[in-house]
Scaffold this motif. Sequence first.
Motif, PDB file in Angstrom:
ATOM      1  N   PHE A 182      -8.392 -87.819 -28.933  1.00 15.40           N
ATOM      2  CA  PHE A 182      -9.424 -87.020 -28.269  1.00 15.40           C
ATOM      3  C   PHE A 182     -10.370 -87.936 -27.499  1.00 15.40           C
ATOM      4  CE2 PHE A 182     -13.576 -84.913 -28.200  1.00 15.40           C
ATOM      5  CZ  PHE A 182     -13.234 -83.733 -27.542  1.00 15.40           C
ATOM      6  N   ALA A 214      -4.860 -86.788 -25.853  1.00 18.71           N
ATOM      7  CA  ALA A 214      -4.255 -86.231 -27.079  1.00 18.71           C
ATOM      8  C   ALA A 214      -3.075 -85.316 -26.762  1.00 18.71           C
ATOM      9  CB  ALA A 214      -5.314 -85.470 -27.868  1.00 18.71           C
ATOM     10  N   ILE A 267      -4.463 -75.862 -35.624  1.00 19.56           N
ATOM     11  CA  ILE A 267      -5.408 -76.433 -34.644  1.00 19.56           C
ATOM     12  C   ILE A 267      -4.712 -77.468 -33.740  1.00 19.56           C
ATOM     13  CG2 ILE A 267      -7.569 -77.722 -34.379  1.00 19.56           C
ATOM     14  CD1 ILE A 267      -8.423 -75.448 -35.972  1.00 19.56           C
ATOM     15  N   LEU A 321      -3.575 -78.321 -40.419  1.00 17.31           N
ATOM     16  CA  LEU A 321      -4.211 -78.716 -39.158  1.00 17.31           C
ATOM     17  C   LEU A 321      -3.175 -78.674 -38.027  1.00 17.31           C
ATOM     18  CD1 LEU A 321      -7.049 -79.736 -38.202  1.00 17.31           C
ATOM     19  CD2 LEU A 321      -6.046 -82.025 -38.146  1.00 17.31           C
ATOM     20  N   ARG A 369      -1.949 -88.428 -32.707  1.00 19.05           N
ATOM     21  CA  ARG A 369      -3.146 -88.136 -31.907  1.00 19.05           C
ATOM     22  C   ARG A 369      -4.384 -88.756 -32.558  1.00 19.05           C
ATOM     23  NH1 ARG A 369      -1.422 -81.794 -30.917  1.00 19.05           N
ATOM     24  NH2 ARG A 369       0.038 -82.187 -29.210  1.00 19.05           N
ATOM     25  N   VAL A 370      -4.522 -88.534 -33.861  1.00 18.57           N
ATOM     26  CA  VAL A 370      -5.727 -89.045 -34.543  1.00 18.57           C
ATOM     27  C   VAL A 370      -5.778 -90.583 -34.448  1.00 18.57           C
ATOM     28  CG1 VAL A 370      -6.865 -89.271 -36.794  1.00 18.57           C
ATOM     29  CG2 VAL A 370      -5.863 -87.084 -36.110  1.00 18.57           C
ATOM     30  N   ARG A 415     -12.392 -83.905 -35.012  1.00 21.39           N
ATOM     31  CA  ARG A 415     -12.463 -84.310 -33.608  1.00 21.39           C
ATOM     32  C   ARG A 415     -13.237 -85.614 -33.418  1.00 21.39           C
ATOM     33  NH1 ARG A 415     -15.372 -80.032 -31.240  1.00 21.39           N
ATOM     34  NH2 ARG A 415     -17.220 -81.306 -31.516  1.00 21.39           N
ATOM     35  N   PRO A 469      -3.616 -78.424 -28.002  1.00 17.71           N
ATOM     36  CA  PRO A 469      -4.357 -78.525 -29.268  1.00 17.71           C
ATOM     37  C   PRO A 469      -5.791 -78.003 -29.080  1.00 17.71           C
ATOM     38  CG  PRO A 469      -3.999 -80.704 -28.289  1.00 17.71           C
ATOM     39  CD  PRO A 469      -3.169 -79.731 -27.512  1.00 17.71           C
ATOM     40  N   LYS A 470      -6.279 -77.319 -30.136  1.00 18.47           N
ATOM     41  CA  LYS A 470      -7.613 -76.694 -30.026  1.00 18.47           C
ATOM     42  C   LYS A 470      -8.682 -77.685 -30.483  1.00 18.47           C
ATOM     43  CE  LYS A 470      -5.377 -72.315 -31.210  1.00 18.47           C
ATOM     44  NZ  LYS A 470      -4.070 -72.885 -31.602  1.00 18.47           N
ATOM     45  N   CYS A 471      -8.860 -78.725 -29.693  1.00 19.61           N
ATOM     46  CA  CYS A 471      -9.728 -79.835 -30.108  1.00 19.61           C
ATOM     47  C   CYS A 471     -11.168 -79.379 -30.360  1.00 19.61           C
ATOM     48  CB  CYS A 471      -9.702 -80.945 -29.071  1.00 19.61           C
ATOM     49  SG  CYS A 471      -8.036 -81.617 -28.837  1.00 19.61           S
TER      50      CYS A 471
END
Length: 359
Positions: A213, A218, A193, A189, A149-150, A207, A199-201
């Motif tokens: 994101f 994501a 998260i 993480l 994701r990142v 973020r 996911p709790k962006c």
Amino acid sequence: MKYPYTQQFRQNLVEWFHREQRNLPWRHTKDPYKIWVSEVMLQQTRVDTVIPYYQRFIDKYPTLESLAGADEEELLKMWEGLGYYSRARNLQAGVREVVEKYGGTVPNNRHDLQKLKGVGPYTAGAILSIAYNLPEHAVDGNVMRVLSRVLHITEDISLPRTRKIFEKAVDELIHPDYPGDFNQALMDLGAMICTPVSPKCLLCPVREYCLGFMEGDADQLPIKTKKTKSKNEYYDVYIAVNDGKILFERRPSEGLLANMWQFPMMPKKQPSENTWEPFELKYNVTITKVLEENFVEQKHVFSHLTWNMSCHLIEISENGPFPDSVQFVTLKEMEALPLPVPMAKIMNILNRYIFHSPE
Ligand code: SF4
């Protein structure tokens, strides 16, 4: 594309970890042996489940030497309920190698560590970075999810070769001053998260540097092809009583649940197949009374297969000779033997509803 936020990402991540990290018992030590134990227990097992096991295990085997000298049956008993018992055996084999080959000091390089039984690239990286503060990657499914994701990596993470992409990414991203904290921060993480679903962006400390994101997809990452369906296996399980004792059997020394103890199990091609006679022939016994046919249908799901077990309570006369792996044991003796989870569940049902033992 080169990731443009390496510095900010690693800084924010580690700072967040220093503020918010989970308080876990193995985080109060830098002892490579204890880190190793915790990492092995955490494979395929939830943190909450591991905590009491870890504490009991370290109380019982506080040093490499104590685990190296432990009796296997006692070790399996300590592991009972955690599942994947080959992990315990491999851990002990690896620890014995360290005692014999390295004078009791866990190696501080990937090459030697990965040669130890049961130590793969992830465990080696975790030990090296957390215990020895070395900038080594520790990539598991959790870390692959976060970094896919990142960094917006869209390779299929179910393919073994994809792991290399993530290992290389961690090599570039890892914080040079806090490599252990960096790896543990990625784990936290992912657990707290950047969870698999939703996911709790909005709460995420990285973020601003998360390409997933920014792209808005994501939650579609990581890309992972579906697992093949798990196989169904059917068994009759016989709780066979003779003169207050129960027929019990040790599993083979190789393969699934090796050396654990179980009630005799007869495989069936179909759920409706009858195995009473083959059971008598295999164990050299005669069924004299059926006390409860099918008193419970028990299902147990492993990672790759499911056991569907029909359990029967019977009385037998002992003819013998019995296979070497078989013994008659009392309920009390049974409690001292290492039981795999599916057998422990059957045992509980028997205790509660049939033998009426006190809780
Ligand atoms: Fe995961 Fe969202 Fe944070 Fe990106 S912003 S790392 S997707 S929680």
